[in-house]
Enzyme design. Structure first.
Site, PDB file in Angstrom:
ATOM      1  CD1 TRP A 182      -2.736   1.571   0.520  1.00  7.70           C
ATOM      2  CD2 TRP A 182      -2.033   1.842   2.623  1.00  7.70           C
ATOM      3  NE1 TRP A 182      -3.467   2.578   1.080  1.00  7.70           N
ATOM      4  CE2 TRP A 182      -3.067   2.762   2.374  1.00  7.70           C
ATOM      5  CE3 TRP A 182      -1.443   1.838   3.898  1.00  7.70           C
ATOM      6  CZ2 TRP A 182      -3.525   3.662   3.326  1.00  7.70           C
ATOM      7  CZ3 TRP A 182      -1.898   2.730   4.847  1.00  7.70           C
ATOM      8  CH2 TRP A 182      -2.922   3.631   4.567  1.00  7.70           C
ATOM      9  CG  ASP A 230      -1.808  -2.638   7.433  1.00  8.75           C
ATOM     10  OD1 ASP A 230      -1.500  -1.855   6.519  1.00  8.75           O
ATOM     11  OD2 ASP A 230      -2.907  -2.578   8.030  1.00  8.75           O
ATOM     12  CE  LYS A 277      -9.988  -0.561   3.148  1.00  6.79           C
ATOM     13  NZ  LYS A 277      -8.994   0.316   3.793  1.00  6.79           N
TER      14      LYS A 277
END
Lengths: 410, 415
Positions: free
Chosen positions: A138, A219, A255
């Site tokens: 990311w 993460d 999310k």
């Protein structure tokens, strides 16, 4: 009547480049073509390509409204009920780490803010220690590490040949790092590739970290969203915890609870003793105070309410399964469309093997540009598409666009 | 951190402890730690005049009616999408209008870069990081005393910090001569932190004339005014009056920056709603500056939280709700002014020989009592009264129910 204005101190400030991810949505909005498709930012869409607010979130907000709770400052470390819930979701409520108080949990500003606190802690307490990030990863990981001043380098991850994991390269690079480095790992649903190690590969990765005295930094932005199961998606983190690793884990509820806008997440540090956990927590607070003083309450209360009510928790699980199920459905349809249109024998099965919101298509930058310029398909330049922005109705069109870009653009 | 050879894998997992030796337990935050201690105290007479969060006369936190109504309006919202990095655009527009005036020329000319922030703290931090990035050799001048977290913010941003005199203990008022003397010595290009109104922790504000003199000094010496405005409306009850310092500097053509917080004036403490604005030469520069502020925000939190910004936007864009807000903010300010008067008169009634007029001369949430650290400690130990050790009393925590007890205790430790 204004006196003559001196030239601004900030005259030399140039225009920053658009964010490579968030900038995609802006470009999409500006496009007036009817066939346009936004496969840029990773925010879930329904089959009608509409944003989705989870029903449990609306219910939780309604409960909060009815209760008329106050808006007082949270403590620097955030809402206690949220911190308890989030650690338990991550590790399982009966995990010895939790029972023994060996975890420092601080509510953070979603995944970004939680990563930032962890990275700032590393900068302050492990000066000179390098963080290794996957290639690719990311984009904001690099920004975070750079802004806190932590040196970083990459470990191989994506294999363009197989459009899968370069496991050999990954292990080699982890081995090659100085002992006692920090290795940033995606707990599940790797962003941007969608490629996760298998359970056996995770064990081997753990072996390597142990051998080198490296510290894992997970993460976890998609727990529950990747496979539909909160427990399955946490298995990599739980495996490392059970092997006794001291580690950082950043979580996000953007999310899996669709709480993108409310910025809710947590930074967890798993430690050998409860005393250490208390000390580390106190220092995480010292990093947070000059950044934002204390975190926002709204998202934390929503999570605490959903997790704290068994009916709402079950409904949440069902909604997560629905979201993960829809993504698996479009992967399947896209794969079938590619297979039926591309008779060259190219193996498109990576679409099915990858997991989570994103798929690394293997398209190059110029091929990705073609996707946008010719087909009005918006995606990031690294070849990443967000399946969350795809519906069954558009799979055919997307397959055409991918095939055209892959074969006709160099 | 040593990079010596890793322990052999026969060492039991988890036995490595070389990582954390340097981690000491952090000292309690001097402000937020007070509330922690207060909550832990079981004495029924306890009084919390520590943290600056408004309480009504029953000592209870307040959610403003206009805020409740706004929440009803936005309830069931079907939008949880990420805000842009710079936050809710409509919120930013309304915020800067509140700070600078609806028809301020800089707004009409689109010369203001504005981003939504994590309340006042986030606005200060974003600016401090921006200052470091674009003016790395510049200094920040911070008043003595100030809100403790200001020092943390500019320190973590790695900006070289200096101080200027502000509070004069002998008068419990403004040390204007000292202020001007110290700022005259600041090198050109220095940034100066100013509290727009209701200085925290002293409650001592410059007069309009003093602001004008300061403005002239800043112009002639090339100093950059950075306003921290955390109490607009909350200080005097009048949002326009509370912004007068900013308006004075704007009239003199300064290109200033301002951190706004809606924590106190809209009671949105835990929602973390604020705005950072920077006045620029022209609209293109404002676009540039905003884009750079966003670059700093992205690796800190990506984009700011929605809920609080939606509340503020709903209140400020609805004429009825806005009117109601003005009224409610005045009620809060008036209650505090009333408690100042009550505390002062109680102390005088008790026969205290010390001067207490500063209680009513100071403005805003805080009273800088002049109490010493030892006296504060006695207040806590003997009377279960909690305040920060600099003698700062949060008047918001004073009620008709506890003002006598408080006055009595203060008298006891100061006589």
């Amino acid at each position: 009547m204004a006196v003559a204005v001196d030239v601004s101190r900030f005259e030399n400030v140039s225009m920053a480049p658009p964010d490579p991810i968030l900038g995609v949505s802006e470009a999409f909005k500006a496009d007036t073509d009817a066939t346009k498709l936004n496969l840029g930012v990773g925010a879930y869409r329904t089959e009608d390509l509409q944003p989705y607010v989870l029903k449990v979130v609306n219910k939780a907000e309604q409960l909060m409204l009815e209760r008329g709770e106050n808006k007082e400052y949270l403590p620097i470390e955030g809402l206690a009920a949220f911190n308890k819930a989030t650690a338990e979701l991550l590790l399982g409520a009966d995990n010895p780490v939790i029972k023994n108080g060996q975890i420092a949990t601080v509510q953070g500003l979603s995944g970004t803010g939680s990563l930032r606190l962890g990275a700032a802690f590393i900068a302050r307490y492990f000066p000179g220690v390098k963080v290794l990030i996957s290639s690719p990863t990311w984009g904001n990981h690099k920004n975070i590490l750079s802004d806190v001043g932590v040196p970083w380098s990459e470990y191989r991850y994506f294999d363009p040949q197989t459009v899968g994991l370069d496991f050999k390269g990954m292990i080699e690079d982890i081995k090659g790092a100085p002992n006692g480095s920090v290795i940033l790992l995606h707990g599940c649903a790797h962003n941007p590739t969608g490629i996760d190690p298998t359970p056996e590969q995770w064990e081997a990765i753990a072996d390597e970290l142990e051998e080198k005295g490296h510290m894992p930094f997970f993460d976890v932005a998609y727990q529950g969203f990747a496979s539909g199961s909160l427990d399955d998606d946490a298995s990599s983190v739980r495996k490392f915890a059970s092997r006794g690793f001291e580690m950082f884990v950043a979580q996000s509820y953007s999310k899996n609870l669709g709480l993108y806008a409310e910025r809710i997440g947590a930074i967890n540090v798993i430690l050998p003793t409860a005393d250490l956990a208390a000390r580390v927590k106190s220092q995480l607070k010292r990093l947070a105070r000059p950044m934002y003083s204390n975190p926002p309450v709204h998202g934390a209360r929503i999570v605490a309410n959903v997790v704290g009510d068994s009916v709402l928790f079950d409904e949440w699980r069902a909604e997560m399964q629905m979201m993960a199920g829809r993504i698996k459905g479009v992967r399947q349809k896209l794969y079938e469309a590619l297979l039926s249109k591309d008779k060259s024998g190219k193996d498109w099965s990576f679409i099915l093997k990858q997991i989570g919101m994103f798929s690394f298509t293997g398209l190059t930058k110029s091929q990705s540009d073609n996707m946008t310029d010719k087909w009005h398909v918006y995606m990031t330049k690294d070849g990443r598409i967000s399946l969350a922005g795809l519906n069954l109705a558009k799979c055919d069109y997307l397959a055409d666009a991918i095939i055209d870009s892959y074969y006709n653009v160099k | 951190m040593s990079t010596a050879a890793a322990p052999a894998s026969s060492v039991p997992a988890g036995a490595r402890s070389g990582w954390w030796e340097a981690v000491q337990p952090a000292a309690r935050d001097p402000i937020l730690g007070v509330t922690e201690a207060f909550l832990a105290d079981s004495d029924p007479k306890k009084v919390n005049v520590g943290v600056g969060a408004y309480r009504n006369d029953e000592g209870k936190p307040v959610v403003l009616e206009c805020v409740r109504k706004a929440e009803q309006i936005i309830a069931g919202k079907q939008n949880m999408e990420y805000l842009p990095m710079g936050g809710l655009v409509k919120f930013n527009d309304l915020s800067v209008k509140l700070a600078y005036g609806d028809t301020a020329p800089v707004l009409e000319e689109k010369r203001v870069a504005a981003v939504q922030t994590l309340s006042g703290t986030g606005a200060c931090r974003l600016f401090a990081d921006f200052q470091k990035r674009f003016k790395p050799d510049s200094r920040i001048y911070i008043p003595v005393p100030t809100w403790a977290n200001h020092h943390n913010i500019w320190r973590d941003a790695r900006v070289e910090a200096h101080t200027f005199r502000y509070y004069k203990p002998s008068t419990r008022g403004l040390d204007f001569e000292g202020l001007m003397e110290d700022l005259k010595k600041a090198p050109e290009g220095s940034f100066v932190l100013l509290h727009a109104c209701a200085h925290n922790p002293t409650g001592v504000d410059p007069t309009a004339d003093q602001w004008k003199e300061m403005s002239q000094l800043f112009k002639s010496n090339g100093l950059f005014p950075f306003f921290d405005m955390a109490y607009q409306g909350f200080a005097s009850g009048d949002t326009v009056r509370d912004a007068q310092a900013i308006r004075i500097f704007m009239e003199d053509g300064h290109q200033l920056a301002c951190a706004q917080s809606f924590a106190k004036n809209m009671g949105l403490y835990g929602q973390r709603v604020g705005c950072l604005s920077v006045v620029c030469d022209n609209s293109q520069q404002a676009v540039n500056v905003k884009s750079q502020l966003q670059q700093i925000a992205r690796p800190m939190y990506s984009n700011p939280p929605l809920h609080g910004a939606q509340i503020v936007t709903t209140v400020l864009s609805d004429p009825e709700l806005k009117e109601q807000w003005y009224k409610e903010v005045k009620v809060m300010a008036d209650r505090i002014i009333g408690m100042r008067e009550a505390l002062k008169s109680n102390l005088e009634k008790l026969g205290s020989s010390l001067p207490w007029k500063h209680i009513t001369e100071q403005i805003g949430m805080f009273c800088y009592s002049g109490l010493t650290e030892d006296q504060v400690d006695r207040l806590t130990k003997e009377f279960h009264i909690y305040m920060t050790r600099n003698g700062r009393i949060s008047m918001a925590g004073v009620t008709t129910g506890n003002v006598e007890y408080l006055a009595n205790a203060i008298h006891e430790v100061t006589k």
